[in-house]
Enzyme design. Structure first.
Site, PDB file in Angstrom:
ATOM      1  N   HIS A   1       0.921  -1.148   0.076  1.00 60.54           N
ATOM      2  CA  HIS A   1      -0.067   0.114   0.029  1.00 60.54           C
ATOM      3  C   HIS A   1       0.925   1.324   0.023  1.00 60.54           C
ATOM      4  O   HIS A   1       1.814   1.285   0.673  1.00 60.54           O
ATOM      5  CB  HIS A   1      -0.931   0.154   1.243  1.00 60.54           C
TER       6      HIS A   1
ATOM      7  N   ARG B   1      -6.721  10.208   0.173  1.00 54.37           N
ATOM      8  CA  ARG B   1      -6.784  10.702  -1.104  1.00 54.37           C
ATOM      9  C   ARG B   1      -7.736  10.829  -2.051  1.00 54.37           C
ATOM     10  O   ARG B   1      -8.242  11.730  -2.858  1.00 54.37           O
ATOM     11  CB  ARG B   1      -5.712   9.656  -2.043  1.00 54.37           C
TER      12      ARG B   1
END
Ligand code: FAD
Length: 648
Positions: free
Chosen positions: A249, A269
């Site tokens: 990740h 995000r």
């Protein structure tokens, strides 16, 4: 050998995360007496940690969404290595599984007009993740547990006992799947608290044990993720597929050292967070690969406009699939443009008012304040890649979740392979475990129900005896039976640290042939030493003993990752080769299967895992059905499929 208690069930589900609980509910609803066994406390599975949401094309926020778009995004994210049938079933059935959760009591965040809200995530064309703030996994598990309790109450009314047809064994670990001949006959287990052994007899066993992250040093995964289900399947004779694909990740915490690896959800995000390097540059614009160029914004202005008007603008490159973002961060740090603690900056404070950040990302706000003394409403976070998810897993039939070659064995959730290809999109795991958890429970129940009483496999006491001896070996480690007999016992914690370091350094985010060869040598050494992993004390709550047993699993699984990664000479999704940096269309047709064999390569199952060897087998990918291929432009397909496939 001591007398080991036995209990008979129809279906045993190993694991009480989302996949296990959904499988258990289904098997019980099909009328099967079902046991669920989990090595942590009930309700404390890894699924609880899931933050961002469940991907399902309900089209609540953008009506353009439907299962075909979700299927397309999933295949693109996995770089076309996904088993297309799993990706199809997943995309078609995910919305029903989310609505079902709501009827069972899940309280999702809402849109202004009262529908289940959906948020943006990397690689998803439309806002698609149903969520509960950034605590979605907690709500998912709470809801499934509530459903289990309601089924148990039903049993109490009808049969006079809550656990008449559905029983949970918590803080109990399965160390072996037992068989009679080729068929599954049950599981061998120990209880953490007492160290007591017991056997659950059942013709059908569903593996739902989650992932393998604890083999790596920097990981978002919790202590349970030691690849147990992967290893149990191998030891029972079932192959694993796609093990070279491990997802790093892009955004884990990098500071302070005690919390390195803890996840920073992608929702940051998705909700507008931007990535910058030490020069203040939004560097992701430099890292959009050709296959995604048409779909992503080319300038900051366009990327910013997308949040307000997604139909007329392209999404910002911070929302590329995870493998792309993780590699970009890695490259920036390596080029000397990293943050003070070896990551990059992720900033949401300049994008949203403080009260909105606190409402939409409460766990992140709390996590950074408590652990790093950073207020994310006012300052940027420092983030870097962390080992997060394994795409590889038990090779299963896409429709029934039945493990290849072992009748009675099923697998669902993170432990199963195929669905996500070379890279999983965020949010696609929670939907995966609901869709395939249900399917595994349904087909396990069907399999068990189809066996007449006299046809049920019976657990062989010799198998139980061997499992017991294996589990007790750490208490007499010096008597290993190997040539090294007489050497002092090994400390399991030291072995674990060495394993994590080797996997991190030699089979991590960027891979090279000589390093992976070195990793395989190290793993071979560790495997022999792990045979002498010794512990002191007794069997009651002895974590050193538990780790000694887990080491067998981590070592087997790590060897699968390293061997498959060495074999695949291309870069794709969660497998990046420095020495083979390009994606190669010929490799898309290849699945690598890992099986257990003897050290001299014979395909039979060695009794002792320390004497085992991982054998690789190549299998051709099944051709994708025509109506599904028609969902893509030919020009796009040409990036993934060979000319031969395109012309057939
Ligand atoms: P788990 O939930 O891990 O359950 C495994 C179970 O198996 C546990 O009960 C464990 O005790 C048991 N077990 C293991 N070994 C044994 C054994 N030998 N014997 C008995 N029991 C055993 N995915 C998304 O889709 N959306 C997200 O927003 C998201 N956020 C995430 C955030 C974090 C921090 C992390 C780490 C992951 C996230 N993921 C997300 C991924 C997702 O949470 C996992 O892939 C998923 O929860 C796995 O579910 P599972 O049911 O397969 O396994």
């Amino acid at each position: 050998m001591t007398q080991v208690e036995r209990q008979a069930w129809d279906v045993v589900v190993v694991g009480a995360g989302g996949a296990g609980l959904r499988a258990a509910i289904e098997a019980r609803e099909q009328g099967m007496r079902t046991a669920v066994i989990c090595k942590s406390l009930f309700g404390k599975a890894h699924t609880v940690m899931a933050e961002g949401g469940i991907a399902a094309s309900m089209g609540n926020v953008n009506e353009g969404d439907n299962w075909k778009v979700h299927f397309r995004d999933t295949m693109r994210g996995g770089k076309f290595l996904n088993h297309w049938r799993m990706a199809e079933l997943h995309a078609r059935e995910a919305p029903d599984r989310v609505w079902e959760l709501e009827t069972w009591g899940a309280l999702f965040d809402r849109t202004p007009d009262g529908r289940i809200s959906q948020r943006n995530f990397g690689g998803h064309e439309y806002p698609r993740l149903a969520h509960v703030g950034d605590r979605t996994g907690l709500e998912l598990i709470r809801t499934l547990q509530q459903k289990i309790v309601s089924l148990q109450q039903e049993d109490e009314r009808e049969h006079g006992a809550y656990d008449a047809r559905l029983k949970v064994f918590q803080e109990c670990t399965v160390t072996r799947v037992l068989k009679e001949g080729d068929r599954v006959a049950g599981t061998f287990c120990y209880e953490r608290e007492s160290g007591r052994f017991f056997v659950l007899e059942a013709p059908a066993v569903v593996l739902a044990t989650g992932g393998i992250g604890k083999s790596f040093k920097v990981t978002s995964n919790s202590w349970e993720y030691t690849g147990d289900g992967h290893a149990l399947a191998l030891l029972a004779g079932a192959p694993l597929v796609n093990m070279e694909f491990v997802q790093f990740h892009p955004t884990g915490m990098v500071w302070p050292p005690s919390v390195k690896g803890i996840l920073v959800t992608e929702s940051v995000r998705g909700d507008g967070g931007v990535l910058r390097n030490s020069e203040g540059k939004r560097f992701m614009f430099d890292y959009v690969p050709d296959v995604f160029k048409e779909k992503y914004a080319q300038s900051e202005d366009e990327g910013d406009r997308w949040y307000e008007d997604p139909d007329s603008n392209r999404r910002p490159p911070e929302l590329l699939p995870r493998d792309e973002v993780a590699r970009a961060i890695n490259a920036e740090v390596k080029a000397g443009r990293g943050s003070p603690h070896g990551g990059v900056f992720l900033d949401v404070s300049t994008r949203m008012p403080a009260e909105v950040i606190r409402r939409r990302l409460p766990s992140m706000h709390h996590q950074f304040k408590e652990l790093a003394d950073v207020d994310i409403t006012a300052e940027a976070m420092e983030v870097g890649p962390t080992c997060h998810y394994v795409m590889g897993g038990v090779d299963v039939d896409p429709d029934t979740a039945a493990a290849t070659g072992v009748p009675g064995l099923f697998a669902a959730g993170e432990v199963a392979g195929g669905m996500h290809g070379s890279n999983r999109l965020g949010g696609n795991s929670l939907s995966d475990l609901l869709v395939f958890g249900r399917r595994a429970g349904m087909y396990a129940a069907e399999y068990a129900a189809a066996l007449a009483a006299g046809e049920r496999p019976v657990v062989d006491p010799r198998e139980t005896g061997a499992a017991e001896a294996e589990a007790l070996r750490p208490f007499s480690a010096e008597d290993s039976g190997l040539p090294h007999t007489g050497r002092p016992a090994e400390n399991p914690y030291t072995l674990h640290q060495e394993l994590q370091q080797a996997m991190n350094d030699l089979v991590g985010i960027i891979r090279r042939q000589p390093e992976m060869e070195q990793a395989l040598e190290k793993l071979a050494d560790l495997r022999v030493r792990a045979r002498r992993a010794g512990v002191e004390g007794h069997r009651q709550y002895n974590p050193g003993w538990h780790l000694s047993l887990d080491l067998r699993n981590m070592l087997l699984v790590s060897e699968c990752v390293a061997r498959a990664a060495l074999e695949r000479e291309e870069s794709r999704g969660g497998h990046t080769r420095d020495d083979h940096p390009e994606m190669d269309r010929r490799w898309r047709r290849v699945n690598l299967l890992c099986r257990l064999a003897t050290t001299d390569g014979r395909p039979e199952l060695p009794e002792d895992p320390a004497l085992a060897h991982i054998r690789l087998e190549r299998r051709e990918m099944p051709a994708i059905r025509d109506d599904l291929l028609e969902l893509f432009e030919r020009e796009e397909l040409a990036k993934y499929l060979t000319d031969e496939e395109l012309s057939s």
